[in-house]
Structure formats: structure tokens, C-alpha cells
Design a protein around this motif. Sequence first.
Motif, PDB file in Angstrom:
ATOM      1  N   GLY A  57       0.801  -1.211   0.000  1.00  0.00           N
ATOM      2  CA  GLY A  57       0.000   0.000   0.000  1.00  0.00           C
ATOM      3  C   GLY A  57       0.836   1.263   0.000  1.00  0.00           C
ATOM      4  O   GLY A  57       0.326   2.350   0.281  1.00  0.00           O
ATOM      5  N   ALA A  58       2.126   1.140  -0.339  1.00  0.00           N
ATOM      6  CA  ALA A  58       3.010   2.308  -0.363  1.00  0.00           C
ATOM      7  C   ALA A  58       2.821   3.147  -1.620  1.00  0.00           C
ATOM      8  O   ALA A  58       3.180   4.329  -1.641  1.00  0.00           O
ATOM      9  CB  ALA A  58       4.472   1.864  -0.247  1.00  0.00           C
ATOM     10  N   SER A 111      -4.418 -12.054   1.914  1.00  0.00           N
ATOM     11  CA  SER A 111      -4.047 -11.739   0.539  1.00  0.00           C
ATOM     12  C   SER A 111      -3.065 -10.576   0.468  1.00  0.00           C
ATOM     13  O   SER A 111      -3.269  -9.550   1.112  1.00  0.00           O
ATOM     14  CB  SER A 111      -5.307 -11.377  -0.263  1.00  0.00           C
ATOM     15  N   ASN A 112      -2.022 -10.751  -0.332  1.00  0.00           N
ATOM     16  CA  ASN A 112      -1.181  -9.628  -0.700  1.00  0.00           C
ATOM     17  C   ASN A 112      -1.955  -8.787  -1.707  1.00  0.00           C
ATOM     18  O   ASN A 112      -2.171  -9.196  -2.846  1.00  0.00           O
ATOM     19  CB  ASN A 112       0.143 -10.101  -1.300  1.00  0.00           C
ATOM     20  N   SER A 113      -2.393  -7.627  -1.276  1.00  0.00           N
ATOM     21  CA  SER A 113      -3.294  -6.797  -2.058  1.00  0.00           C
ATOM     22  C   SER A 113      -2.607  -6.189  -3.270  1.00  0.00           C
ATOM     23  O   SER A 113      -1.392  -5.943  -3.263  1.00  0.00           O
ATOM     24  CB  SER A 113      -3.855  -5.679  -1.171  1.00  0.00           C
ATOM     25  N   HIS A 139      -3.691  -2.706   3.876  1.00  0.00           N
ATOM     26  CA  HIS A 139      -4.266  -2.057   5.046  1.00  0.00           C
ATOM     27  C   HIS A 139      -3.347  -2.127   6.263  1.00  0.00           C
ATOM     28  O   HIS A 139      -3.592  -1.443   7.262  1.00  0.00           O
ATOM     29  CB  HIS A 139      -5.612  -2.700   5.390  1.00  0.00           C
ATOM     30  N   TYR A 140      -2.313  -2.951   6.174  1.00  0.00           N
ATOM     31  CA  TYR A 140      -1.402  -3.132   7.313  1.00  0.00           C
ATOM     32  C   TYR A 140       0.026  -2.712   6.980  1.00  0.00           C
ATOM     33  O   TYR A 140       0.928  -2.862   7.807  1.00  0.00           O
ATOM     34  CB  TYR A 140      -1.431  -4.591   7.770  1.00  0.00           C
ATOM     35  N   ARG A 141       0.227  -2.208   5.770  1.00  0.00           N
ATOM     36  CA  ARG A 141       1.536  -1.721   5.329  1.00  0.00           C
ATOM     37  C   ARG A 141       2.626  -2.787   5.445  1.00  0.00           C
ATOM     38  O   ARG A 141       3.785  -2.512   5.753  1.00  0.00           O
ATOM     39  CB  ARG A 141       1.944  -0.461   6.113  1.00  0.00           C
ATOM     40  N   MET A 142       2.236  -4.034   5.231  1.00  0.00           N
ATOM     41  CA  MET A 142       3.188  -5.144   5.172  1.00  0.00           C
ATOM     42  C   MET A 142       2.608  -6.185   4.226  1.00  0.00           C
ATOM     43  O   MET A 142       1.484  -6.061   3.769  1.00  0.00           O
ATOM     44  CB  MET A 142       3.436  -5.735   6.564  1.00  0.00           C
TER      45      MET A 142
END
Length: 206
Positions: A57-58, A111-113, A139-142
Motif C-alpha cells: 500500500g506504499a 491476501s497480498n493486495s 491495510h497493514y503496510r506489510m
Amino acid sequence: MSRRTGLILDFGGVLTTSVAACALAFERRSGLAEGALLTALAIDPRGLALYEDLERGAISQAEWNTGTGDIIGIDGTDLLGRMLADLHPEPRVIEAARAARAAGVKVGILSNSLGMEPHNPYDGYELDRHYDAVLLSEHYRMRKPDPAIYQIMLDLMELPAEACVFVDDTAHNLPPAEELGITTILAADPAETVARIHTALELPLT
């Protein structure tokens, strides 16, 4: 050991048809050399960094579309949507998840979004309705295989690691789960994956 009561599923390549086959179809439609897309995503350092940033999500999907299109040398407009045009639900695994949940097993999605705008790969799957917990990496920045994301998933499932089975189609996503005590399954052939899920959860194979 007591019966396992949690099932954690990856999305792309587990709840859906093969992502690699989808990428190959896109390459053929776009006139790219076979393997060009997967090389850009997983081997080229620039493309790999962009893909990981998208999963965390970066960066936005639009930024990824533009950057990856430049690497491959094609128009990046709605690139992800075009890439995933042949990705479809995998009914055998979806039915196995439904049957497990009906039998009292908690079922979650890890899932890796890939972002949800302008293309939402989760559209139509009604994840919040059909699954007990849904973790999208952005959503979790990882991202998987970051070890912390697996513990967050267990917390969302409200189950200990030993009670859970994790299914993923990417081998390097499995060891961090195993280290926590989660039983893992590497997904390849859907029929075999379903059989292994039923065995691990001690459910009858219908």
C-alpha cells in the motif's frame, strides 16, 4: 492433537484460477515475449520493488500501472485490470471453503493486495460476507512473507496457530506460517489442494 478449526486461504491462485496462466494469456494478447511480464514483476529489481510497494500500500495501483508499463514497454492504462482479465473464481476451492465453514471451521482470507482502484480484483467475491476474517496487506503496510502479518491474521481469526491450516500458491509464503505452528499447504492442482484441505481439517471429501 485436537482437530484443526481454522482455514486461511490466499486469494490469487488459490481462491482464483492460476495467476501464472493469467499472466501468460496477457503476454500473448499484448504481443509480449513469453515470460516478459513475470520477469518484470519478480526478477527485474525495479519491477519487483514496485510490486512489493503496491502490496504494502506504499503506492497506488495507478502509480504501479504507469511504472510497470514503462518497464515492460507498453501502455500502462489500467494495466492491472488488463493483466487479470482471465483471472476467474476457482469453484472447487471456494466450495471447499464453504463446506469447511458449514462444518464449523473458521475460514479467513490472507491476501497480498494489489489495490482496488481502478481495478478491484476482489469484486464479486463478497469476501466480507463469505469469510470470517479478511486481511488485505495494503491495510497493514506489510505483505507476505513478512512474519508479523501471519500473527495479525491469527489474531483476526481468534485462533492459535496450531488450530489453523494455511493455503498459498507461493512457496516462500509458507515458512513464516510454519514457524508459528500453522499447518501449510502449497496450492497447485485445485483438486489436490481440496483433498489436502479436507485431510488437514479431518472433513469428509464429498
